[in-house]
Design a protein around this motif. Structure first.
Motif, PDB file in Angstrom:
ATOM      1  N   MET A  42       0.795  -1.293  -0.401  1.00 23.33           N
ATOM      2  CA  MET A  42       0.064   0.231   0.258  1.00 23.33           C
ATOM      3  C   MET A  42       0.838   1.382  -0.044  1.00 23.33           C
ATOM      4  O   MET A  42       2.035   1.553   0.340  1.00 23.33           O
ATOM      5  CB  MET A  42      -0.701   0.509   1.240  1.00 23.33           C
ATOM      6  N   GLN A  43       0.478   2.398  -0.632  1.00 22.51           N
ATOM      7  CA  GLN A  43       1.149   3.335  -0.909  1.00 22.51           C
ATOM      8  C   GLN A  43       0.674   4.527  -0.291  1.00 22.51           C
ATOM      9  O   GLN A  43      -0.663   4.619  -0.663  1.00 22.51           O
ATOM     10  CB  GLN A  43       1.376   3.957  -2.442  1.00 22.51           C
ATOM     11  N   HIS A  44       1.531   5.435   0.678  1.00 19.29           N
ATOM     12  CA  HIS A  44       0.291   6.274   1.459  1.00 19.29           C
ATOM     13  C   HIS A  44       1.468   7.561   1.155  1.00 19.29           C
ATOM     14  O   HIS A  44       2.935   7.872   1.217  1.00 19.29           O
ATOM     15  CB  HIS A  44       0.947   6.296   2.967  1.00 19.29           C
ATOM     16  N   TYR A  45       0.734   9.033   0.138  1.00 18.81           N
ATOM     17  CA  TYR A  45       1.039  10.274  -0.192  1.00 18.81           C
ATOM     18  C   TYR A  45       0.718  10.535   0.675  1.00 18.81           C
ATOM     19  O   TYR A  45      -0.471  10.700   0.856  1.00 18.81           O
ATOM     20  CB  TYR A  45       0.559  10.172  -1.839  1.00 18.81           C
ATOM     21  N   ARG A  46       1.680  11.757   0.783  1.00 19.44           N
ATOM     22  CA  ARG A  46       0.845  13.061   1.388  1.00 19.44           C
ATOM     23  C   ARG A  46       0.312  14.100   0.660  1.00 19.44           C
ATOM     24  O   ARG A  46       0.713  15.437   1.192  1.00 19.44           O
ATOM     25  CB  ARG A  46       3.077  13.933   1.790  1.00 19.44           C
ATOM     26  N   SER A  47       0.503  14.000  -0.839  1.00 24.15           N
ATOM     27  CA  SER A  47      -0.117  15.792  -1.393  1.00 24.15           C
ATOM     28  C   SER A  47      -0.205  14.671  -2.993  1.00 24.15           C
ATOM     29  O   SER A  47      -0.014  13.506  -3.271  1.00 24.15           O
ATOM     30  CB  SER A  47       0.861  16.369  -1.712  1.00 24.15           C
ATOM     31  N   LEU A  48      -2.005  15.252  -3.826  1.00 25.77           N
ATOM     32  CA  LEU A  48      -2.237  14.713  -4.735  1.00 25.77           C
ATOM     33  C   LEU A  48      -1.368  15.303  -5.956  1.00 25.77           C
ATOM     34  O   LEU A  48      -0.932  14.135  -6.566  1.00 25.77           O
ATOM     35  CB  LEU A  48      -3.484  15.711  -4.888  1.00 25.77           C
ATOM     36  N   ALA A  49       0.213  15.975  -5.389  1.00 24.25           N
ATOM     37  CA  ALA A  49       0.507  15.986  -6.433  1.00 24.25           C
ATOM     38  C   ALA A  49       1.534  15.111  -6.443  1.00 24.25           C
ATOM     39  O   ALA A  49       3.255  15.588  -7.500  1.00 24.25           O
ATOM     40  CB  ALA A  49       1.734  17.607  -6.133  1.00 24.25           C
ATOM     41  N   ASP A  50       1.678  14.863  -5.766  1.00 28.26           N
ATOM     42  CA  ASP A  50       2.568  13.018  -5.592  1.00 28.26           C
ATOM     43  C   ASP A  50       2.529  12.079  -6.094  1.00 28.26           C
ATOM     44  O   ASP A  50       3.322  11.224  -6.520  1.00 28.26           O
ATOM     45  CB  ASP A  50       3.244  12.755  -4.310  1.00 28.26           C
ATOM     46  N   VAL A  51       0.975  12.249  -6.868  1.00 25.48           N
ATOM     47  CA  VAL A  51       0.818  10.764  -7.314  1.00 25.48           C
ATOM     48  C   VAL A  51       0.086  10.893  -8.799  1.00 25.48           C
ATOM     49  O   VAL A  51      -0.410  11.708  -9.163  1.00 25.48           O
ATOM     50  CB  VAL A  51      -0.880  10.832  -7.080  1.00 25.48           C
ATOM     51  N   SER A  52       0.376   9.218  -9.522  1.00 21.92           N
ATOM     52  CA  SER A  52       0.528   9.414 -11.097  1.00 21.92           C
ATOM     53  C   SER A  52      -0.783   8.200 -11.166  1.00 21.92           C
ATOM     54  O   SER A  52       0.585   6.833 -11.330  1.00 21.92           O
ATOM     55  CB  SER A  52       1.379   9.908 -11.790  1.00 21.92           C
ATOM     56  N   ILE A  53      -1.772   8.161 -10.767  1.00 23.75           N
ATOM     57  CA  ILE A  53      -2.009   6.654 -10.606  1.00 23.75           C
ATOM     58  C   ILE A  53      -3.699   6.478 -12.094  1.00 23.75           C
ATOM     59  O   ILE A  53      -4.390   7.972 -12.251  1.00 23.75           O
ATOM     60  CB  ILE A  53      -3.030   6.833  -9.612  1.00 23.75           C
ATOM     61  N   GLN A  54      -3.502   5.244 -12.947  1.00 25.74           N
ATOM     62  CA  GLN A  54      -4.338   5.862 -13.507  1.00 25.74           C
ATOM     63  C   GLN A  54      -5.645   4.746 -13.109  1.00 25.74           C
ATOM     64  O   GLN A  54      -5.725   3.917 -12.590  1.00 25.74           O
ATOM     65  CB  GLN A  54      -3.816   4.842 -15.375  1.00 25.74           C
ATOM     66  N   ASN A  55      -6.690   5.267 -13.789  1.00 24.67           N
ATOM     67  CA  ASN A  55      -8.136   4.345 -14.446  1.00 24.67           C
ATOM     68  C   ASN A  55      -8.818   4.091 -12.480  1.00 24.67           C
ATOM     69  O   ASN A  55      -9.018   3.046 -11.598  1.00 24.67           O
ATOM     70  CB  ASN A  55      -8.204   2.547 -14.381  1.00 24.67           C
ATOM     71  N   ALA A  56      -8.148   5.714 -11.248  1.00 23.31           N
ATOM     72  CA  ALA A  56      -8.639   5.396 -10.124  1.00 23.31           C
ATOM     73  C   ALA A  56     -10.511   4.750  -9.746  1.00 23.31           C
ATOM     74  O   ALA A  56     -11.254   5.840 -10.022  1.00 23.31           O
ATOM     75  CB  ALA A  56      -8.422   5.880  -8.799  1.00 23.31           C
ATOM     76  N   TRP A  57     -10.647   3.643  -8.846  1.00 20.94           N
ATOM     77  CA  TRP A  57     -11.682   4.097  -7.523  1.00 20.94           C
ATOM     78  C   TRP A  57     -11.420   4.568  -6.650  1.00 20.94           C
ATOM     79  O   TRP A  57     -10.545   4.567  -5.634  1.00 20.94           O
ATOM     80  CB  TRP A  57     -12.059   2.453  -7.606  1.00 20.94           C
ATOM     81  N   LEU A  58     -12.575   5.969  -5.788  1.00 21.37           N
ATOM     82  CA  LEU A  58     -12.302   6.838  -5.403  1.00 21.37           C
ATOM     83  C   LEU A  58     -12.981   7.185  -4.070  1.00 21.37           C
ATOM     84  O   LEU A  58     -14.313   6.857  -4.663  1.00 21.37           O
ATOM     85  CB  LEU A  58     -11.160   7.772  -5.737  1.00 21.37           C
ATOM     86  N   THR A  59     -12.553   6.808  -3.094  1.00 16.83           N
ATOM     87  CA  THR A  59     -13.238   7.372  -1.793  1.00 16.83           C
ATOM     88  C   THR A  59     -12.681   8.855  -1.224  1.00 16.83           C
ATOM     89  O   THR A  59     -11.386   8.396  -0.772  1.00 16.83           O
ATOM     90  CB  THR A  59     -14.570   7.345  -0.716  1.00 16.83           C
ATOM     91  N   ILE A  60     -13.985  10.088  -0.840  1.00 18.42           N
ATOM     92  CA  ILE A  60     -12.848  11.459  -0.349  1.00 18.42           C
ATOM     93  C   ILE A  60     -13.919  11.232   1.165  1.00 18.42           C
ATOM     94  O   ILE A  60     -14.892  10.795   1.363  1.00 18.42           O
ATOM     95  CB  ILE A  60     -13.117  11.915  -1.644  1.00 18.42           C
TER      96      ILE A  60
END
Length: 309
Positions: free
Chosen positions: A1-19
């Protein structure tokens, strides 16, 4: 599992997301995350949780919100529910002032957002204009589908982080555990205290807790203490030690681990709060204090034995 500290650090494709803040990862949150992970993995997609730090109410209302879970604790709990990535994005005025369209376009760009799973009362964007209806409309425009979940309730009503914080702050750790789906915990390194416990033959581990964490109400608790892979029973005091330091204003967390005698300085303990035994009290003599401590130890042993049976 990856834990990112900002959206700017992320590059993901086809995400299923909850907020959401998801403070505590309580039983309601767990239902959402399990459904997210199951749906994502059935579709060959990553399950992603976007959460925020600090709590939005700190920025929007200037409130002093003590957390049920630190960002790292939240990420670890999400990972245990098969979430593939957690993004703890800094919440500031620029995020608060973003329109729902701006924010969702950013998520589409950085995450390749394909499916959004939210609670029925969720909203984001300036003035909370991005409610379920608006986010569904934006999905049609930006190219993601939206799934809306009903609130998770039990016999006491809707399960919420706010209610759990209230219970913990009152010391009702058993009721809080019922809503969390696990005991409330504090983790931190063992630091040097004043050594008084060892001098009276009741050694305690003085745990340095994160300032952002919510402390249970002052008092004595029956607990389990996790040290690495091992679990021990512990009678834990939260408070100011009024018998010896009546003018103290910062609460200590001191765990007397039953049937244990080893130097723990520098090691990390996780305290699981099982049941509150009593209020913290000032005693007229050390002998009276010791009598009560031994009674607390006996009661802790009984409660932890029952809870583990």
């Amino acid at each position: 599992m990856q834990h990112y500290r900002s959206l700017a650090d992320v590059s993901i494709q086809n995400a299923w997301l909850t907020i959401g803040v998801f403070d505590g990862i309580h039983r309601g949150h767990q239902t959402i995350l399990k459904q997210l992970a199951a749906g994502a993995h059935q579709n060959g997609a990553p399950a992603v949780l976007l959460t925020f730090h600090p709590h939005p109410a700190v920025v929007l209302a200037g409130r002093d919100i003590k957390l049920l879970t630190t960002p790292d604790e939240r990420a670890a709990l999400a990972s245990s529910l098969d979430v593939d990535a957690v993004i703890t994005h800094p919440f500031d005025r620029s995020v608060a002032d973003s329109s729902a369209h701006e924010f969702m376009a950013l998520l589409k760009q950085n995450l390749g957002l394909s499916h959004l799973l939210i609670g029925y009362d969720f909203a984001l964007g300036k003035n909370r204009e991005g409610n379920a209806q608006r986010l569904t409309e934006l999905g049609r425009e930006l190219g993601y589908t939206t799934e809306i979940m009903a609130a998770v309730s039990d016999e006491s009503g809707v399960i919420s982080s706010t209610e759990i914080r209230k219970l913990v702050s009152l010391g009702s750790v058993d009721a809080a555990a019922n809503l969390l789906g696990r005991p409330y915990t504090l983790s931190g390194p063992v630091v040097h205290g004043d050594g008084r416990g060892r001098r009276i033959n009741i050694p305690t581990a003085n745990v340095a807790y994160p300032e952002s964490k919510l402390l249970p109400a002052n008092g004595i608790y029956a607990c389990r203490v996790r040290l690495g892979a091992d679990l021990y029973a512990a009678a834990t005091n939260i408070g100011y030690n009024p018998t010896f330091t009546p003018d103290k204003h910062t609460a200590n967390v001191e765990a007397h681990i039953l049937d244990f005698d080893r130097d723990l300085y520098g090691e990390t303990l996780t305290i699981e709060f099982i049941s509150r035994l009593r209020d913290e009290a000032k005693f007229n003599s050390v002998d009276a204090l010791l009598t009560q401590i031994h009674a607390d130890i006996d009661e802790t042993r009984r409660i932890i034995t029952l809870s583990s049976g």
